[in-house]
Design a protein around this motif. Structure first.
Motif, short mmCIF file in Angstrom:
data_model
loop_
_atom_site.label_atom_id
_atom_site.label_comp_id
_atom_site.label_asym_id
_atom_site.label_seq_id
_atom_site.Cartn_x
_atom_site.Cartn_y
_atom_site.Cartn_z
N GLN A 166 27.71 21.39 15.60
CA GLN A 166 27.39 21.19 14.19
C GLN A 166 26.47 22.31 13.68
O GLN A 166 26.64 22.80 12.56
CB GLN A 166 26.72 19.83 13.98
N VAL A 167 25.50 22.70 14.50
CA VAL A 167 24.61 23.80 14.14
C VAL A 167 25.39 25.09 13.98
O VAL A 167 25.18 25.86 13.02
CB VAL A 167 23.50 23.94 15.20
N LEU A 168 26.30 25.36 14.90
CA LEU A 168 27.12 26.58 14.81
C LEU A 168 27.96 26.58 13.55
O LEU A 168 28.04 27.58 12.83
CB LEU A 168 28.02 26.69 16.04
N ALA A 169 28.60 25.45 13.27
CA ALA A 169 29.47 25.36 12.09
C ALA A 169 28.68 25.55 10.81
O ALA A 169 29.10 26.26 9.88
CB ALA A 169 30.19 24.01 12.08
N SER A 170 27.50 24.93 10.74
CA SER A 170 26.67 25.04 9.55
C SER A 170 26.19 26.47 9.33
O SER A 170 26.24 27.00 8.21
CB SER A 170 25.47 24.09 9.67
N ASN A 171 25.73 27.10 10.41
CA ASN A 171 25.22 28.47 10.28
C ASN A 171 26.35 29.47 10.04
O ASN A 171 26.14 30.48 9.35
CB ASN A 171 24.42 28.86 11.52
N ALA A 172 27.52 29.22 10.59
CA ALA A 172 28.66 30.10 10.34
C ALA A 172 29.07 30.04 8.88
O ALA A 172 29.43 31.06 8.27
CB ALA A 172 29.83 29.72 11.25
N ALA A 173 29.02 28.84 8.29
CA ALA A 173 29.42 28.67 6.89
C ALA A 173 28.45 29.34 5.93
O ALA A 173 28.84 29.77 4.83
CB ALA A 173 29.54 27.19 6.57
N SER A 174 27.18 29.44 6.34
CA SER A 174 26.17 30.00 5.43
C SER A 174 25.68 31.38 5.87
O SER A 174 24.70 31.89 5.31
CB SER A 174 24.98 29.05 5.35
N ALA A 175 26.34 31.99 6.84
CA ALA A 175 25.89 33.27 7.39
C ALA A 175 25.89 34.36 6.33
O ALA A 175 26.81 34.46 5.51
CB ALA A 175 26.75 33.67 8.57
N ARG A 176 24.85 35.18 6.37
CA ARG A 176 24.74 36.33 5.46
C ARG A 176 24.41 37.57 6.28
O ARG A 176 23.94 37.48 7.41
CB ARG A 176 23.63 36.09 4.43
N GLY A 177 24.67 38.70 5.70
CA GLY A 177 24.31 39.96 6.34
C GLY A 177 25.28 40.44 7.39
O GLY A 177 24.97 41.34 8.17
N LEU A 178 26.48 39.85 7.42
CA LEU A 178 27.51 40.26 8.38
C LEU A 178 28.70 40.85 7.63
O LEU A 178 29.04 40.39 6.53
CB LEU A 178 27.98 39.07 9.22
N PRO A 179 29.40 41.84 8.21
CA PRO A 179 30.56 42.42 7.54
C PRO A 179 31.70 41.42 7.34
O PRO A 179 32.53 41.59 6.44
CB PRO A 179 30.99 43.55 8.49
N ALA A 180 31.76 40.39 8.20
CA ALA A 180 32.80 39.36 8.09
C ALA A 180 32.22 38.04 8.57
O ALA A 180 31.32 38.03 9.42
CB ALA A 180 34.02 39.74 8.94
N PRO A 181 32.70 36.90 8.05
CA PRO A 181 32.16 35.60 8.45
C PRO A 181 32.42 35.31 9.92
O PRO A 181 33.46 35.70 10.47
CB PRO A 181 32.92 34.61 7.55
#
Length: 241
Positions: A166-181
């Motif tokens: 759940q933590v991974l999914a949440s952070n992946a959905a809101s990730a910033r500063g990366l060239p791609a999600p």
């Protein structure tokens, strides 16, 4: 005791890569570094430091020991760069490691780091995996292995409990500063409080400082969010009658 020293000609790249980060050990009381499992190749001694970062304690909880390995290759140190940057992030923001001890092996293959294109293939020299195998045995609670790939996205797979997923999914959905999600790939459950294990593939083309920092911050947010979630669960269980 074998006191054979590291050959100076075979630690040039290691020194260049780690020098600035090793200096953090002198200014941070939470960070220490040492060569724990040197290996011998053709009679020469190679080693890579293991950095240990001790996060702040929230209560009397026994800290969890989390390991991180950076798998450098003949042509890429992106994985190593990500974990070295994570060391700096943790030094500046120790709250990402509350109730955790982070053991970081940023250079999983010091022979390849020094010999580069002339390095032997890992499958031809099993002794080269000794350092990584010994390190894996020292981290009972969680393990993150970072590798460089030819892909175009940050891909995460492995063994995780429900909370970590759940933590991974949440952070992946809101990730910033990366060239791609980030992309969550294949996962299997980690049951019974056993060690979770994540494999993170980083595009080898992500060599820009901003890209490396973005990946390290993503890993830091995952560690911080997961720790806070476990802490909240412990607090809730203590309040139950």
């Amino acid at each position: 005791m074998n006191t054979r020293p590291l050959a100076p000609e075979f630690r040039t790249n290691l020194k260049q890569l780690l020098q600035g980060f090793a200096e953090h050990c002198e200014i941070s009381e939470r960070l220490a570094g040492r060569i724990e499992h040197p290996i011998y190749f053709h009679g020469f001694k190679f080693g890579a430091p293991v950095f240990t970062f001790t996060g702040p304690a929230s209560d009397d909880t026994v800290p969890r020991t989390i390991g991180l390995i950076g798998h450098n290759t003949r042509t890429s140190t992106v994985a190593s760069d990500v974990l070295l940057q994570l060391i700096e992030v943790a030094t500046l923001r120790p709250e990402i490691a509350v109730d955790q001890v982070l053991r970081v092996l940023p250079v999983g293959d010091p022979v390849t780091l020094e010999l580069e294109e002339d390095a032997p293939d890992l499958s031809d020299w099993p002794v080269l995996s000794f350092l990584q195998d010994e390190f894996r045995g020292s981290v009972p609670d969680g393990l993150i292995e970072v590798r460089a790939t030819t892909g175009k996205s940050l891909v995460i797979r492995g063994e995780a409990d429900v909370r970590l997923y759940q933590v991974l999914a949440s952070n992946a959905a809101s990730a910033r500063g990366l060239p791609a999600p980030p992309v969550l790939s294949t996962f299997v459950p980690a049951f019974g409080g056993g060690r979770w294990h994540l494999e993170i593939d980083v595009p080898e083309a992500w060599t820009q400082a901003g890209d490396v920092l973005g990946v390290s911050r993503f890993i830091g947010r995952v560690l911080e969010t997961y720790s806070h979630l476990l802490g909240a669960c412990r607090a809730s269980s203590r309040r139950l009658p």
